[in-house]
Every structure is written in structure tokens, then in C-alpha cells.
Design a protein around this motif. Structure first.
Motif, mmCIF file in Angstrom:
data_model
loop_
_atom_site.group_PDB
_atom_site.id
_atom_site.type_symbol
_atom_site.label_atom_id
_atom_site.label_comp_id
_atom_site.label_asym_id
_atom_site.label_seq_id
_atom_site.Cartn_x
_atom_site.Cartn_y
_atom_site.Cartn_z
ATOM 1 N N GLY A 167 0.772 -1.231 0.000
ATOM 2 C CA GLY A 167 0.000 0.000 0.000
ATOM 3 C C GLY A 167 0.803 1.280 0.000
ATOM 4 O O GLY A 167 0.249 2.364 0.169
ATOM 5 N N ARG A 168 2.111 1.201 -0.176
ATOM 6 C CA ARG A 168 2.965 2.401 -0.188
ATOM 7 C C ARG A 168 3.046 2.968 -1.605
ATOM 8 O O ARG A 168 3.059 2.217 -2.579
ATOM 9 N N ARG A 169 3.080 4.283 -1.706
ATOM 10 C CA ARG A 169 3.145 4.943 -3.013
ATOM 11 C C ARG A 169 4.521 4.747 -3.624
ATOM 12 O O ARG A 169 5.534 5.150 -3.044
ATOM 13 N N TRP A 170 4.505 4.170 -4.817
ATOM 14 C CA TRP A 170 5.765 3.731 -5.410
ATOM 15 C C TRP A 170 6.664 4.886 -5.817
ATOM 16 O O TRP A 170 7.883 4.825 -5.668
ATOM 17 N N TRP A 171 6.081 5.952 -6.358
ATOM 18 C CA TRP A 171 6.912 7.060 -6.811
ATOM 19 C C TRP A 171 7.596 7.759 -5.645
ATOM 20 O O TRP A 171 8.720 8.251 -5.789
ATOM 21 N N GLN A 172 6.947 7.791 -4.493
ATOM 22 C CA GLN A 172 7.596 8.371 -3.320
ATOM 23 C C GLN A 172 8.733 7.483 -2.825
ATOM 24 O O GLN A 172 9.767 7.981 -2.368
ATOM 25 N N LEU A 173 8.541 6.175 -2.938
ATOM 26 C CA LEU A 173 9.592 5.248 -2.508
ATOM 27 C C LEU A 173 10.810 5.297 -3.419
ATOM 28 O O LEU A 173 11.953 5.293 -2.946
ATOM 29 N N THR A 174 10.575 5.358 -4.721
ATOM 30 C CA THR A 174 11.691 5.279 -5.669
ATOM 31 C C THR A 174 12.304 6.643 -5.974
ATOM 32 O O THR A 174 13.491 6.733 -6.289
ATOM 33 N N ASP A 175 11.517 7.702 -5.926
ATOM 34 C CA ASP A 175 11.997 9.077 -6.133
ATOM 35 C C ASP A 175 12.943 9.174 -7.329
ATOM 36 O O ASP A 175 14.131 9.452 -7.177
ATOM 37 N N PRO A 176 12.439 8.954 -8.558
ATOM 38 C CA PRO A 176 13.333 8.902 -9.717
ATOM 39 C C PRO A 176 14.086 10.191 -9.995
ATOM 40 O O PRO A 176 15.224 10.150 -10.481
ATOM 41 N N TYR A 177 13.506 11.341 -9.671
ATOM 42 C CA TYR A 177 14.166 12.611 -9.997
ATOM 43 C C TYR A 177 15.080 13.109 -8.882
ATOM 44 O O TYR A 177 15.984 13.904 -9.133
ATOM 45 N N GLY A 178 14.843 12.633 -7.668
ATOM 46 C CA GLY A 178 15.657 13.140 -6.561
ATOM 47 C C GLY A 178 16.453 12.079 -5.850
ATOM 48 O O GLY A 178 17.094 12.347 -4.834
ATOM 49 N N GLY A 179 16.439 10.847 -6.351
ATOM 50 C CA GLY A 179 17.155 9.759 -5.692
ATOM 51 C C GLY A 179 18.626 9.737 -6.052
ATOM 52 O O GLY A 179 19.207 10.741 -6.471
ATOM 53 N N LEU A 180 19.220 8.565 -5.896
ATOM 54 C CA LEU A 180 20.642 8.421 -6.165
ATOM 55 C C LEU A 180 20.971 8.796 -7.606
ATOM 56 O O LEU A 180 20.283 8.375 -8.542
ATOM 57 N N ALA A 181 22.026 9.577 -7.765
ATOM 58 C CA ALA A 181 22.396 10.055 -9.101
ATOM 59 C C ALA A 181 22.972 8.948 -9.977
ATOM 60 O O ALA A 181 23.070 9.120 -11.198
ATOM 61 N N ILE A 182 23.347 7.818 -9.373
ATOM 62 C CA ILE A 182 23.924 6.723 -10.166
ATOM 63 C C ILE A 182 22.861 5.684 -10.537
ATOM 64 O O ILE A 182 23.138 4.764 -11.294
ATOM 65 N N ARG A 183 21.652 5.856 -10.023
ATOM 66 C CA ARG A 183 20.619 4.864 -10.302
ATOM 67 C C ARG A 183 20.101 5.053 -11.717
ATOM 68 O O ARG A 183 19.782 6.164 -12.135
ATOM 69 N N ARG A 184 19.987 3.934 -12.445
ATOM 70 C CA ARG A 184 19.570 4.018 -13.839
ATOM 71 C C ARG A 184 18.283 3.232 -14.120
ATOM 72 O O ARG A 184 17.715 3.372 -15.197
ATOM 73 N N ARG A 185 17.809 2.444 -13.162
ATOM 74 C CA ARG A 185 16.631 1.638 -13.455
ATOM 75 C C ARG A 185 15.974 1.145 -12.176
ATOM 76 O O ARG A 185 16.581 1.170 -11.101
ATOM 77 N N GLN A 186 14.726 0.704 -12.328
ATOM 78 C CA GLN A 186 14.022 -0.026 -11.290
ATOM 79 C C GLN A 186 13.633 -1.378 -11.879
ATOM 80 O O GLN A 186 12.996 -1.445 -12.930
ATOM 81 N N PRO A 187 14.023 -2.474 -11.239
ATOM 82 C CA PRO A 187 13.699 -3.793 -11.800
ATOM 83 C C PRO A 187 12.195 -4.060 -11.795
ATOM 84 O O PRO A 187 11.441 -3.428 -11.054
#
Length: 372
Positions: free
Chosen positions: A76-96
Motif C-alpha cells: 500500500g505504499r506509493r511507489w513514486w515516493q519510494l523510488t523518487d526517480p528525480y531526486g534519488g541516487l544520481a547513479i541509479r539508472r533503473r528499477q527492476p
């Protein structure tokens, strides 16, 4: 013009523009594709995404990604808040890929790619792929049913082969020559059943993967049907059980003779086993829209039996359909359809004028030498 009132052409152009840099045609993809720009606004929402989410593309374009695609994980957790694609780790390139939930609880498979202009630079695009889990479940159920059917069909002949060979090895001297011959003939027939089943499985694998190869040669379709009729007569059926009608002249037919024999064998066997009365085979040329120009050959196999119920017509060419009488794997007509379509032809089922089942397949006169 507001986002909500964009025309279909505007939506298509925006989607194509958003995905152009990825080198794809988004609306031709079987999976959902959603692309968001550097500001997190949706610039591509393809047809499959609209189908999976039940959200029209014109309503999604221009919206914030988290609003157009409000995904939650299974807790039930909001996925975009968990993954934070624009503000997360700068080296992250994908979500499996993982299972997530759409509003209403519909489960989908979601993966995401983060496109950056430089290795640790800001996110330039977020590309989200959506897959409908129901389609995957149907595939898994189909595979499970195929395995169960094959296991069941293999068990009977292999048990027979094992039983007779073990008996002969242990008690060879106790049997007469006639008894030995009968048991060996049974073993031979059961080995043929296993061989046919393995051949069917190989055909299904090639059809499903698009690798069914067609080796074209000139085929005399009338002579091919005649050979099958002669085989039935030699096996004890009355010659007047069959009526072969050829409309001459027939166009030259280039096809794979072995595979066409497989199609004819299956259709005639179905008519003999499940139908009644006379089995009629009509072979006719088919005409193109240009008057007098032949485009192919049509073969119609019909009988005078009870026919196929109307409610079953749309399932005849699916796997495991067996009709009212049990027996066989239920894979034959599925393979027939795959073979005909690999030749560039079509096959239909309907009710014969005499009331029985009617199968009609049409093959083109000419096509590429190989279709894989």
C-alpha cells in the motif's frame, strides 16, 4: 488547447515525439509504455498503457507522472515516493520489474529506466514499462495445462510399451509366435503415438515462437486428398463415404507437401471420427478482385454429422479443444491453423449445407519461399 481536449493526432504526435529518441514506435508495442520528461510530466502514453490502466492517453499527457500513473506496492505504499526517480541516487539508472497495484487493486508488472544526459547528471526521461499480469497468468496456465496433457497422453502408451516388453523379456518362451506378434504390434503402435505427440509439441513450439519453416514445392492438392481417401478405404472404410469434387483448372500451388498432408490428415480424420454420412472435399480456385485472376486454392472439408455447436465455434482452433467426443490431445486444429497461416493462408469453420461441420482453408498461389 488544453491537455484534456487534445485530438487523437496530437496525442499520437506527442507520444511519438517523446519516444523518438528511443528508436521505437510506441503504439506498436504489446506492453504499456509511459515516458515522462525532465520535469516529471507525461509526454508519451501509448495505446497499451491506455488499455492496461483504463486511462485515455489524452487524459494522461501533460499530467505529473505520479498522478497519471498512481502506483502502489503490495503493502500500500506509493511507489513514486519510494523510488523518487528525480531526486534519488544520481547513479541509479533503473528499477527492476515488480508487481505493483493500480487504483482499484489491479495488479501490473512495472519496470522503469532513468535516462540521463550524462552518467551522474539529472534525469532527462523516465521510461516506464507496464505489463498486464493477467496475460502472464493465462500463459502460465496454458503451459501448465500443456504439460499436464502431455504427461497424461504419454503415460498410457509408455505404460503399455513397458508392460509388453517386460513381459516378453521375462516370459519369451511361454508365448506363441502369434501372441508375440500381437504384443510387438501393440508396442509399435504405441511408439507411433509417442512419436506423433512429440511431433505435435515441436510444431506448437515453432508456431508459438514464429519459427515454423515452410519449404515450398509444387503440390497437386487433388492427388494429396486422393491418397488420404485411398488410405481410409484400404483401412476398411467404404469408398462411398467420401466425395471428392475438383473444379478445374486449379492454379499452380506452391506449398510444403508434408505440412499440407498434415492439415488434410487432421481435417479428414476429424470428419470421419466426429462426423457422419458422406465426407465431402471441395477443391476450388479462389479469385482476386480482378476478374478472372486466380489468387489461390480453397479446400473445403464437410460432413453430415451434428456439426459444431455455435457457442464452440470461436474455440475450435484453440489448444485442447476436443468437441463433444473425447480422445486425442486437442492440439490438432491449433496446429492446422498455425500451418495454414504460416503459408500465408486462412482457415475458417462453419456449418455445412448438410448440417455437419465445415472447415475451409485457402492457400495463396505464390508467397516467399520461406516464412519463419
Amino acid at each position: 488547447m488544453s491537455v484534456g481536449t487534445r485530438s487523437a493526432q496530437d496525442v499520437s504526435a506527442a507520444c511519438a515525439g517523446g519516444a523518438a529518441e528511443l528508436g521505437i514506435d510506441p503504439d506498436q508495442l504489446p506492453d504499456g509504455l509511459v515516458v515522462a520528461d525532465e520535469q516529471g510530466r507525461v509526454i508519451c502514453f501509448n495505446a497499451a498503457a491506455a488499455r492496461i490502466t483504463a486511462l485515455p492517453a489524452e487524459d494522461a499527457l501533460g499530467q505529473r507522472l505520479e498522478k497519471a500513473l498512481p502506483l502502489e506496492d503490495l503493502e500500500g505504499r506509493r511507489w513514486w515516493q519510494l523510488t523518487d526517480p528525480y531526486g534519488g541516487l544520481a547513479i541509479r539508472r533503473r528499477q527492476p520489474e515488480r508487481n505493483l497495484l493500480l487504483p482499484g487493486g489491479r495488479e501490473v508488472l512495472v519496470s522503469a529506466q532513468y535516462v540521463r544526459t550524462r552518467p551522474t547528471g539529472p534525469v532527462h526521461r523516465v521510461v516506464v514499462a507496464l505489463r498486464d499480469t493477467e496475460a502472464r497468468r493465462r500463459t502460465e496456465r496454458s503451459h501448465a495445462e500443456l504439460i499436464a496433457t502431455v504427461a497424461h497422453e504419454l503415460r498410457s502408451p509408455l505404460t503399455s510399451v513397458k508392460g509388453f516388453t517386460a513381459t516378453l523379456l521375462a516370459k519369451w518362451e511361454r508365448f506363441t509366435d502369434d501372441q508375440k506378434r500381437l504384443m510387438l504390434e501393440t508396442v509399435d503402435a504405441d511408439a507411433d503415438r509417442v512419436t506423433r505427440l512429440i511431433a505435435e509439441l515441436l510444431d506448437i513450439s515453432r508456431i508459438d515462437s514464429g519459427r515454423l519453416e515452410v519449404r515450398r514445392q509444387p503440390v497437386d492438392i487433388g492427388a494429396a486428398v486422393g491418397r488420404h481417401i485411398q488410405a481410409y478405404v484400404a483401412a476398411g472404410l467404404a469408398a462411398d463415404r467420401f466425395l471428392l469434387r475438383l473444379e478445374q483448372p486449379l492454379p499452380a500451388l506452391w506449398a510444403d507437401p508434408d505440412k499440407i498432408d498434415q492439415v488434410l490428415s487432421n481435417l479428414l480424420e476429424n470428419a470421419v471420427r466426429h462426423g457422419e454420412g458422406t465426407v465431402t472435399i471441395d477443391i476450388t480456385p479462389t479469385e482476386s478482385p480482378r476478374e478472372g485472376e486466380d489468387t489461390g486454392t480453397s479446400v473445403t472439408v464437410s460432413d453430415e454429422g451434428p456439426g459444431i455447436p455455435e457457442e464452440s465455434m470461436n474455440r475450435v482452433f484453440t489448444r485442447f479443444w476436443r468437441g463433444s467426443k473425447r480422445g486425442g490431445t486437442g492440439l490438432g486444429l491449433y496446429i492446422v491453423k498455425g500451418i495454414v497461416e504460416a503459408h500465408g493462408g486462412t482457415i475458417t469453420v462453419g456449418r455445412a449445407p448438410q448440417g455437419g461441420a465445415e472447415f475451409r482453408f485457402t492457400l495463396p498461389v505464390s508467397a516467399p519461399a520461406y516464412l519463419t
